[in-house]
Design a protein around this motif. Structure first.
Motif, PDB file in Angstrom:
ATOM      1  N   UNK A   1       0.838  -1.201   0.000  1.00  0.00           N
ATOM      2  CA  UNK A   1       0.000   0.000   0.000  1.00  0.00           C
ATOM      3  C   UNK A   1       0.879   1.259   0.000  1.00  0.00           C
ATOM      4  N   UNK A   2       1.960   1.198   0.754  1.00  0.00           N
ATOM      5  CA  UNK A   2       2.894   2.322   0.790  1.00  0.00           C
ATOM      6  C   UNK A   2       3.441   2.600  -0.613  1.00  0.00           C
ATOM      7  N   UNK A   3       3.803   1.545  -1.325  1.00  0.00           N
ATOM      8  CA  UNK A   3       4.350   1.717  -2.677  1.00  0.00           C
ATOM      9  C   UNK A   3       3.287   2.211  -3.650  1.00  0.00           C
ATOM     10  N   UNK A   4       2.073   1.684  -3.536  1.00  0.00           N
ATOM     11  CA  UNK A   4       0.993   2.143  -4.423  1.00  0.00           C
ATOM     12  C   UNK A   4       0.785   3.654  -4.248  1.00  0.00           C
ATOM     13  N   UNK A   5       0.735   4.077  -2.998  1.00  0.00           N
ATOM     14  CA  UNK A   5       0.555   5.506  -2.716  1.00  0.00           C
ATOM     15  C   UNK A   5       1.717   6.313  -3.293  1.00  0.00           C
ATOM     16  N   UNK A   6       2.918   5.791  -3.155  1.00  0.00           N
ATOM     17  CA  UNK A   6       4.114   6.455  -3.677  1.00  0.00           C
ATOM     18  C   UNK A   6       4.004   6.613  -5.198  1.00  0.00           C
ATOM     19  N   UNK A   7       3.603   5.535  -5.878  1.00  0.00           N
ATOM     20  CA  UNK A   7       3.530   5.555  -7.344  1.00  0.00           C
ATOM     21  C   UNK A   7       2.551   6.592  -7.875  1.00  0.00           C
ATOM     22  N   UNK A   8       1.504   6.902  -7.105  1.00  0.00           N
ATOM     23  CA  UNK A   8       0.529   7.894  -7.587  1.00  0.00           C
ATOM     24  C   UNK A   8       0.816   9.288  -7.027  1.00  0.00           C
ATOM     25  N   UNK A   9       1.920   9.429  -6.294  1.00  0.00           N
ATOM     26  CA  UNK A   9       2.315  10.739  -5.786  1.00  0.00           C
ATOM     27  C   UNK A   9       1.673  11.133  -4.466  1.00  0.00           C
ATOM     28  N   UNK A  10       1.073  10.186  -3.788  1.00  0.00           N
ATOM     29  CA  UNK A  10       0.468  10.454  -2.482  1.00  0.00           C
ATOM     30  C   UNK A  10       1.501  10.118  -1.400  1.00  0.00           C
ATOM     31  N   UNK A  11       2.464  11.017  -1.236  1.00  0.00           N
ATOM     32  CA  UNK A  11       3.626  10.726  -0.391  1.00  0.00           C
ATOM     33  C   UNK A  11       3.279  10.691   1.094  1.00  0.00           C
ATOM     34  N   UNK A  12       2.337  11.519   1.535  1.00  0.00           N
ATOM     35  CA  UNK A  12       1.905  11.443   2.935  1.00  0.00           C
ATOM     36  C   UNK A  12       1.344  10.051   3.229  1.00  0.00           C
TER      37      UNK A  12
ATOM     38  N   UNK B   1       4.595  15.933   2.555  1.00  0.00           N
ATOM     39  CA  UNK B   1       5.760  15.084   2.308  1.00  0.00           C
ATOM     40  C   UNK B   1       6.223  15.174   0.861  1.00  0.00           C
ATOM     41  N   UNK B   2       7.514  15.052   0.685  1.00  0.00           N
ATOM     42  CA  UNK B   2       8.102  15.056  -0.651  1.00  0.00           C
ATOM     43  C   UNK B   2       8.371  13.623  -1.113  1.00  0.00           C
ATOM     44  N   UNK B   3       8.661  13.487  -2.376  1.00  0.00           N
ATOM     45  CA  UNK B   3       8.998  12.186  -2.951  1.00  0.00           C
ATOM     46  C   UNK B   3      10.239  11.608  -2.256  1.00  0.00           C
ATOM     47  N   UNK B   4      11.249  12.435  -2.038  1.00  0.00           N
ATOM     48  CA  UNK B   4      12.479  11.964  -1.388  1.00  0.00           C
ATOM     49  C   UNK B   4      12.216  11.502   0.045  1.00  0.00           C
TER      50      UNK B   4
END
Length: 132
Positions: free
Chosen positions: A23-34, A110-113
């Motif tokens: 789920x963390x990665x899915x959120x990351x892939x769509x730009x939902x960093x928080x 939150x940022x991508x980094x």
């Protein structure tokens, strides 16, 4: 990337750990960093709780991540090399701080980094605790 995602799915981690990490990665892939950071924190919280359960150590299921960590850290007395304890401690602290910042109402987004950093830290903790 997809390689990291598939690596988690193929791992021997418990299903709930896989769920939070993916789920963390899915959120990351769509730009939902928080949301990515929050789910990474959930993965760490689950890993700590599961590790305590495996050791038959009782704890309050409603404890905060910090309280669970403090209980878990008590297991290290004399048992693990000091460097390993310090690495786990600093890594958990990083995840906890970022999770707290992103989980509560505040102007910081939150940022991508940051999401990448927290995900890598969470993954290190989860694999270390649950794939031994």
């Amino acid at each position: 990337n997809a390689r990291r995602y598939n690596e988690i799915l193929k791992s021997s981690l418990p299903e709930k750990a896989k769920y939070y990490l993916t789920e963390s990665r899915k959120c990351y892939f769509i730009g939902s960093y928080d949301a990515s950071i929050i789910n990474a924190g959930r993965a760490v919280e689950f890993a700590l709780k599961e590790s305590l359960r495996r050791k038959k150590i009782t704890f309050n299921e409603k404890s905060t991540l910090h309280d669970i960590w403090e209980k878990f850290k008590g297991l290290f007395k004399g048992g693990k090399p000091l460097d390993e304890v310090k690495i786990l401690e600093k890594t958990e602290e990083l995840v906890r701080i970022y999770r707290n910042v992103t989980a509560h109402d505040n102007p910081k987004i939150a940022t991508k980094d940051e999401a990448d950093l927290v995900w890598a830290a969470a993954k290190l903790i989860v694999y270390h605790l649950l794939e031994q």
